[in-house]
Design an enzyme around this catalytic site. Structure first.
Site, PDB file in Angstrom:
ATOM      1  N   LYS A 194       0.844  -1.204   0.000  1.00  0.00           N
ATOM      2  CA  LYS A 194       0.000   0.000   0.000  1.00  0.00           C
ATOM      3  C   LYS A 194       0.877   1.251   0.000  1.00  0.00           C
ATOM      4  O   LYS A 194       2.072   1.177   0.329  1.00  0.00           O
ATOM      5  CB  LYS A 194      -0.904  -0.013   1.241  1.00  0.00           C
ATOM      6  CG  LYS A 194      -0.154   0.029   2.569  1.00  0.00           C
ATOM      7  CD  LYS A 194      -1.090  -0.239   3.746  1.00  0.00           C
ATOM      8  CE  LYS A 194      -0.327  -0.210   5.066  1.00  0.00           C
ATOM      9  NZ  LYS A 194      -1.163  -0.697   6.191  1.00  0.00           N
TER      10      LYS A 194
ATOM     11  N   ARG B 276     -10.407   0.244  14.973  1.00  0.00           N
ATOM     12  CA  ARG B 276     -10.346   1.000  13.714  1.00  0.00           C
ATOM     13  C   ARG B 276     -11.452   0.506  12.785  1.00  0.00           C
ATOM     14  O   ARG B 276     -12.428   1.207  12.561  1.00  0.00           O
ATOM     15  CB  ARG B 276      -8.951   0.845  13.091  1.00  0.00           C
ATOM     16  CG  ARG B 276      -8.736   1.714  11.880  1.00  0.00           C
ATOM     17  CD  ARG B 276      -7.280   1.752  11.434  1.00  0.00           C
ATOM     18  NE  ARG B 276      -6.795   0.487  10.885  1.00  0.00           N
ATOM     19  CZ  ARG B 276      -5.564   0.319  10.379  1.00  0.00           C
ATOM     20  NH1 ARG B 276      -4.710   1.331  10.360  1.00  0.00           N
ATOM     21  NH2 ARG B 276      -5.181  -0.856   9.908  1.00  0.00           N
TER      22      ARG B 276
ATOM     23  N   HIS C 110      -6.401  -7.156  13.510  1.00  0.00           N
ATOM     24  CA  HIS C 110      -5.194  -6.333  13.426  1.00  0.00           C
ATOM     25  C   HIS C 110      -4.798  -5.882  14.823  1.00  0.00           C
ATOM     26  O   HIS C 110      -5.644  -5.431  15.590  1.00  0.00           O
ATOM     27  CB  HIS C 110      -5.471  -5.121  12.520  1.00  0.00           C
ATOM     28  CG  HIS C 110      -4.252  -4.332  12.144  1.00  0.00           C
ATOM     29  ND1 HIS C 110      -3.079  -4.915  11.722  1.00  0.00           N
ATOM     30  CD2 HIS C 110      -4.028  -2.996  12.107  1.00  0.00           C
ATOM     31  CE1 HIS C 110      -2.191  -3.967  11.449  1.00  0.00           C
ATOM     32  NE2 HIS C 110      -2.741  -2.795  11.678  1.00  0.00           N
TER      33      HIS C 110
ATOM     34  N   ARG D 138       0.954 -10.729   7.430  1.00  0.00           N
ATOM     35  CA  ARG D 138       0.876  -9.514   6.618  1.00  0.00           C
ATOM     36  C   ARG D 138       2.126  -8.679   6.883  1.00  0.00           C
ATOM     37  O   ARG D 138       2.252  -8.019   7.906  1.00  0.00           O
ATOM     38  CB  ARG D 138      -0.386  -8.716   6.991  1.00  0.00           C
ATOM     39  CG  ARG D 138      -1.689  -9.495   6.789  1.00  0.00           C
ATOM     40  CD  ARG D 138      -2.912  -8.600   6.918  1.00  0.00           C
ATOM     41  NE  ARG D 138      -2.977  -7.879   8.176  1.00  0.00           N
ATOM     42  CZ  ARG D 138      -3.593  -8.321   9.266  1.00  0.00           C
ATOM     43  NH1 ARG D 138      -4.231  -9.479   9.266  1.00  0.00           N
ATOM     44  NH2 ARG D 138      -3.590  -7.596  10.369  1.00  0.00           N
TER      45      ARG D 138
ATOM     46  N   TYR E 229      15.119  31.593   3.773  1.00  0.00           N
ATOM     47  CA  TYR E 229      13.952  32.410   4.116  1.00  0.00           C
ATOM     48  C   TYR E 229      13.904  32.716   5.607  1.00  0.00           C
ATOM     49  O   TYR E 229      14.092  31.838   6.444  1.00  0.00           O
ATOM     50  CB  TYR E 229      12.669  31.685   3.725  1.00  0.00           C
ATOM     51  CG  TYR E 229      12.483  31.547   2.236  1.00  0.00           C
ATOM     52  CD1 TYR E 229      12.377  32.687   1.420  1.00  0.00           C
ATOM     53  CD2 TYR E 229      12.391  30.293   1.649  1.00  0.00           C
ATOM     54  CE1 TYR E 229      12.201  32.542   0.056  1.00  0.00           C
ATOM     55  CE2 TYR E 229      12.203  30.156   0.278  1.00  0.00           C
ATOM     56  CZ  TYR E 229      12.115  31.287  -0.508  1.00  0.00           C
ATOM     57  OH  TYR E 229      11.933  31.165  -1.869  1.00  0.00           O
TER      58      TYR E 229
ATOM     59  N   CYS F 140      13.576  25.025   2.038  1.00  0.00           N
ATOM     60  CA  CYS F 140      12.772  25.671   0.994  1.00  0.00           C
ATOM     61  C   CYS F 140      11.959  24.615   0.253  1.00  0.00           C
ATOM     62  O   CYS F 140      12.100  23.413   0.492  1.00  0.00           O
ATOM     63  CB  CYS F 140      13.672  26.390  -0.009  1.00  0.00           C
ATOM     64  SG  CYS F 140      14.824  27.551   0.724  1.00  0.00           S
ATOM     65  N   MET F 141      11.147  25.068  -0.694  1.00  0.00           N
ATOM     66  CA  MET F 141      10.350  24.121  -1.476  1.00  0.00           C
ATOM     67  C   MET F 141      11.246  23.162  -2.262  1.00  0.00           C
ATOM     68  O   MET F 141      10.966  21.968  -2.366  1.00  0.00           O
ATOM     69  CB  MET F 141       9.419  24.874  -2.429  1.00  0.00           C
ATOM     70  CG  MET F 141       8.431  23.965  -3.138  1.00  0.00           C
ATOM     71  SD  MET F 141       7.346  24.849  -4.272  1.00  0.00           S
ATOM     72  CE  MET F 141       6.329  25.800  -3.154  1.00  0.00           C
ATOM     73  N   ASP F 142      12.348  23.691  -2.819  1.00  0.00           N
ATOM     74  CA  ASP F 142      13.184  22.898  -3.728  1.00  0.00           C
ATOM     75  C   ASP F 142      14.636  22.769  -3.283  1.00  0.00           C
ATOM     76  O   ASP F 142      15.420  22.123  -3.967  1.00  0.00           O
ATOM     77  CB  ASP F 142      13.168  23.526  -5.121  1.00  0.00           C
ATOM     78  CG  ASP F 142      11.761  23.842  -5.575  1.00  0.00           C
ATOM     79  OD1 ASP F 142      10.955  22.905  -5.629  1.00  0.00           O
ATOM     80  OD2 ASP F 142      11.459  25.031  -5.836  1.00  0.00           O
TER      81      ASP F 142
HETATM   82  C1  LIG Z   1      -0.479  -1.655   6.993  1.00  0.00           C
HETATM   83  C2  LIG Z   1      -1.039  -2.878   7.590  1.00  0.00           C
HETATM   84  C3  LIG Z   1      -0.199  -3.958   7.918  1.00  0.00           C
HETATM   85  C4  LIG Z   1       1.311  -3.894   7.863  1.00  0.00           C
HETATM   86  O1  LIG Z   1       1.819  -3.506   9.118  1.00  0.00           O
HETATM   87  P1  LIG Z   1       3.410  -3.387   9.360  1.00  0.00           P
HETATM   88  O2  LIG Z   1       3.539  -2.917  10.751  1.00  0.00           O
HETATM   89  O3  LIG Z   1       3.902  -2.365   8.371  1.00  0.00           O
HETATM   90  O4  LIG Z   1       3.985  -4.727   9.114  1.00  0.00           O
HETATM   91  C5  LIG Z   1      -0.807  -5.137   8.333  1.00  0.00           C
HETATM   92  N1  LIG Z   1      -2.152  -5.220   8.456  1.00  0.00           N
HETATM   93  C6  LIG Z   1      -2.979  -4.194   8.187  1.00  0.00           C
HETATM   94  C7  LIG Z   1      -4.443  -4.367   8.362  1.00  0.00           C
HETATM   95  C8  LIG Z   1      -2.447  -2.981   7.761  1.00  0.00           C
HETATM   96  O5  LIG Z   1      -3.273  -1.957   7.515  1.00  0.00           O
END
Ligand SMILES: *Cc1c(COP(=O)(O)O)cnc(C)c1O
Length: 371
Positions: A38, A136, A165, A221, A265, A310-312
């Site tokens: 992601k 969440r 999670h 995951r 700046y 700065c920006m750049d």
């Molecule tokens: C982003 C995410 C992960 C990955 O977590 P890490 O700490 O980067 O390994 C796993 N499960 C869910 C639901 C997530 O949103």
């Protein structure tokens, strides 16, 4: 090395490190690995990282947005893709048509997915998310059995998985995660008893994959550690992991200024003596945070960023590297000689975590992929 003749600043992504890091987790857990790509693979570049992760042994990919899944499919990636959470209602058909497995937590969602799947003429794959304490997304444990019983009678959907999670798996105190795991196990056995437990079960993020074999289930995951970064800054990864991302630039000008000169700046910095000042073509538009206390590597030494970002551009004081000249390499994240700046170090300066640091590397910063 010649990138600096072509770009002002750039990120180098070591795909060998990605393959290496996935391999470690495959071996360590002994189960399937879902590579979380992601947010443009945490800023590293989604498609090349996804391919490298699959080469390294991952069997699943995961994203957070429909467009991220579509990007992978358009690149010809056929591996299973899981979308980790919310899907806007008008994107359901697109997700189903792209064979994206989706999360759900209410019976109404499952019905909407079913209708979308019927319109597309496919079967949608769903993973039931149980909120065991992250607060969440997800069904509460007490609602789980009822939802899963009802969902069995909904057509055009296949109940592929169930997951939860963890909120605190990166902390040394295991109690909060034990509570979540126990609740998840209770839900699993209740579903099992009624014969409505989906086949694929998953819970572990990077931290839990490394430290909690009881939470490994059917797959893990893998996010932050895929990139060779620490789930928690205070607890370094085993040394076999390798960070994949370096962020580099070049000295575009070096000059000596007399005492009393304001720099950048607002003149928040003023030279105290004759000072060698370098200008580097990276700024907040590239994602380099406009804060004080930044430092970079020049000539294998840490040098302070002075004045406003700065920006750049940023300016650095080069007193400690008198030989530095225009055209020399600058490292914002990564190694130079024996010196090193980790994403974790930049996170300390910015008052944030490594995750946010690599995600912040801007869209205009080219990613250079190295096998
Ligand atoms: C982003 C995410 C992960 C990955 O977590 P890490 O700490 O980067 O390994 C796993 N499960 C869910 C639901 C997530 O949103």
């Amino acid at each position: 090395m010649s990138y600096m003749k072509y770009y002002s600043n750039w990120a180098e992504i070591d795909l060998g490190a990605i393959r290496n890091n996935v391999g470690i987790i495959c071996k360590h857990t002994g189960v399937q690995v879902m590579a979380i790509v992601k947010a443009n693979a945490y800023g590293h570049g989604a498609v090349p990282v996804a391919r490298a992760a699959l080469q390294g042994g991952a069997t699943w990919l995961a994203v957070a947005r429909v467009d991220e899944a579509v990007e992978l499919r358009r690149a010809g990636i056929v591996a299973p893709i899981f979308l980790l959470g919310y899907v806007p209602s008008l994107r359901l058909e697109e997700a189903v048509a792209n064979r994206v497995s989706m999360a759900f937590w209410t019976i109404e969602q499952a019905r909407c997915v079913s209708a979308a799947a019927e319109r597309v003429g496919e079967t949608a794959k769903l993973h039931f998310i149980v909120d065991t304490g992250m607060s969440r997304l997800g069904a509460q444990a007490g609602e789980a059995l009822d939802i899963m019983r009802q969902v069995c009678s909904i057509p055009h959907v296949y109940m592929e998985g169930i997951f939860t999670h963890f909120a605190r798996a990166d902390e040394p105190d295991s109690d909060p995660t034990n509570v979540q795991e126990d609740l998840f196990l209770m839900v699993l056995s209740a579903l099992d008893a009624e014969g409505v437990r989906p086949k694929i079960v998953h819970a572990a993020n990077s931290a839990a994959s490394l430290t909690r074999s009881s939470a490994v289930f059917s797959l893990v995951r893998l996010g932050i550690s895929l990139y060779g970064l620490f789930p928690n800054h205070k607890y370094p990864l085993p040394p076999e992991f390798r960070p994949a991302l370096s962020w580099k630039s070049v000295l575009s000008q070096v000059k000596v200024l007399p005492p009393g000169r304001g720099v950048s700046y607002g003149h928040i910095y003023t030279t105290r003596g004759n000072e060698r000042i370098g200008t580097i073509p990276v700024g907040y538009a590239d994602g380099y945070r406009r804060t004080t206390g930044n430092y970079v590597l020049v000539g294998s030494k840490q040098v302070p960023v002075i004045g406003r970002v700065c920006m750049d551009y940023i300016m650095v004081r080069l007193d400690s590297v008198t030989e530095a000249k225009a055209g020399d390499e600058v490292v914002l994240i990564g190694s130079q000689g024996d010196a090193r700046i980790l994403a974790e170090d930049v996170g300390d300066v910015w008052g944030t975590i490594n995750y946010e640091v690599t995600c912040a590397v801007g869209a205009r910063v080219p990613r250079i992929f190295r096998e």
